[in-house]
Scaffold this active site. Structure first.
Site, PDB file in Angstrom:
ATOM      1  CG  HIS A   1      -3.747 -13.554   9.883  1.00  0.00           C
ATOM      2  ND1 HIS A   1      -4.152 -13.365  11.185  1.00  0.00           N
ATOM      3  CD2 HIS A   1      -3.006 -14.687   9.878  1.00  0.00           C
ATOM      4  CE1 HIS A   1      -3.658 -14.323  11.953  1.00  0.00           C
ATOM      5  NE2 HIS A   1      -2.978 -15.149  11.180  1.00  0.00           N
TER       6      HIS A   1
ATOM      7  CG  HIS B   1      -1.443 -17.845   6.712  1.00  0.00           C
ATOM      8  ND1 HIS B   1      -0.194 -17.596   7.224  1.00  0.00           N
ATOM      9  CD2 HIS B   1      -2.280 -17.844   7.783  1.00  0.00           C
ATOM     10  CE1 HIS B   1      -0.269 -17.464   8.542  1.00  0.00           C
ATOM     11  NE2 HIS B   1      -1.527 -17.608   8.912  1.00  0.00           N
TER      12      HIS B   1
END
Ligand code: 5GP
Ligand code: ZN
Length: 141
Positions: free
Chosen positions: A105, A107
């Site tokens: 992921h 951010h």
């Protein structure tokens, strides 16, 4: 899917499959972006590949190239909607780096002039060691 599949208990795989809710901001065939449930700041977005990879080192290069373009698109929108100039774009790779969810992921954390938190602390490394480290990295690429 068997219980030994690494994506079986993965929170982000559950979000991809619609088994857990999220505040979705972007979706296509291969990627999904949604608001972080515990944001550092308002508008904190996470962009993930729908396929389960633990870190970017596991991702094929073409997927990696594509995800950064989505990061760019969403970052532009975030800067526009909050009327700001800054955000942190961060990947925590590995436990010691703060990776809690073992599914890639990225951010995007909007940053405001009113932010009370500071940047990372810095260290003084002797020049000789700096040169040695640079050489080691360069020679192992
Ligand atoms: P990491 O520390 O692994 O880089 O970041 C994982 C992030 O995922 C954390 O900031 C955490 O708040 C967020 N997160 C964990 N579980 C969920 C969830 O179920 N939904 C959403 N939207 N974010 C989550
Ligand atoms: Zn996963």
């Amino acid at each position: 899917m068997s219980n030994s599949d690494s994506s079986f208990d993965c929170i982000f795989c559950k979000i991809v499959k619609g088994k857990l809710p999220c505040f979705k901001v972007y979706e296509d065939k291969s990627f999904l972006a949604f608001l972080n449930v515990n944001p550092v700041n308002k508008g904190h977005v996470l962009i993930i590949p729908k396929k389960h990879y633990e870190t970017i080192l596991d991702m094929p290069n073409d997927a990696l190239s594509q995800i950064i373009l989505i990061v760019k698109k969403i970052t532009k929108a975030i800067l526009r909607i909050f009327n700001i100039d800054s955000c942190n774009i961060d990947i925590n790779l590995g436990k010691e780096a703060g990776q809690i969810v073992p599914h890639v992921h990225i951010h995007i954390i909007p940053r405001f002039s009113s932010d009370e938190f500071k940047e990372w602390p810095t260290k003084q490394i002797p020049e000789e060691e700096m040169q040695e480290i640079a050489n080691k990295i360069k020679n192992s690429l």
